[in-house]
Design a protein around this motif. Sequence first.
Motif, mmCIF file in Angstrom:
data_model
loop_
_atom_site.group_PDB
_atom_site.id
_atom_site.type_symbol
_atom_site.label_atom_id
_atom_site.label_comp_id
_atom_site.label_asym_id
_atom_site.label_seq_id
_atom_site.Cartn_x
_atom_site.Cartn_y
_atom_site.Cartn_z
ATOM 1 N N PHE A 145 -1.393 0.788 11.550
ATOM 2 C CA PHE A 145 -1.891 0.174 10.324
ATOM 3 C C PHE A 145 -1.546 -1.315 10.328
ATOM 4 N N LEU A 188 -5.843 -2.979 4.036
ATOM 5 C CA LEU A 188 -5.094 -2.138 4.959
ATOM 6 C C LEU A 188 -6.058 -1.625 6.008
ATOM 7 N N TYR A 234 6.243 -2.203 7.761
ATOM 8 C CA TYR A 234 5.529 -0.945 7.918
ATOM 9 C C TYR A 234 6.507 0.213 7.984
ATOM 10 N N TYR A 280 -4.535 6.738 -1.424
ATOM 11 C CA TYR A 280 -3.888 5.466 -1.155
ATOM 12 C C TYR A 280 -4.031 4.540 -2.371
ATOM 13 N N ILE A 338 -1.542 -4.550 7.496
ATOM 14 C CA ILE A 338 -1.748 -5.009 6.131
ATOM 15 C C ILE A 338 -2.015 -6.509 6.132
ATOM 16 N N CYS A 377 -2.744 0.599 -4.046
ATOM 17 C CA CYS A 377 -2.082 -0.684 -3.867
ATOM 18 C C CYS A 377 -1.289 -0.990 -5.133
ATOM 19 N N TRP A 426 0.859 -1.178 0.000
ATOM 20 C CA TRP A 426 0.000 0.000 0.000
ATOM 21 C C TRP A 426 0.896 1.229 0.000
#
Length: 114
Positions: free
Chosen positions: A67, A80, A59, A93, A69, A95, A36
């Motif tokens: 967050f 997410l 991350y 955002y 994922i 992907c 992401w």
Amino acid sequence: QVQLVESGGGLVQPGGSLRLSCVASRSVIGFADMGWYRRAPGKERELVAHISYGGSAYYADSVKGRFTISRDNPKTMANLQMNSLKPEDTAVYYCNTVGTLLPWGQGTLVTVSS
């Protein structure tokens, strides 16, 4: 044709949560790491989280602990979960795979504001 479709964005107050989803063409994703990314106003696009086919996650420091994922390999989706959102999380955002990128999708706008 390869397509990445993101969804789940919206307007949320600081401290709130959102869950983003991404649907991708399975034939292209294969065993690739999925990530992401986000592009905040006036800034470059950055990778905020990515996950391997086996489920190992990474991350960025700015989102670590807030967050999460995940991916559902049979459905080629990357999700997410975003908690404790801050105004600085406001961005579009996206992907995509990590490394060799696919064509970008439209993204989904997340706005964190009171």
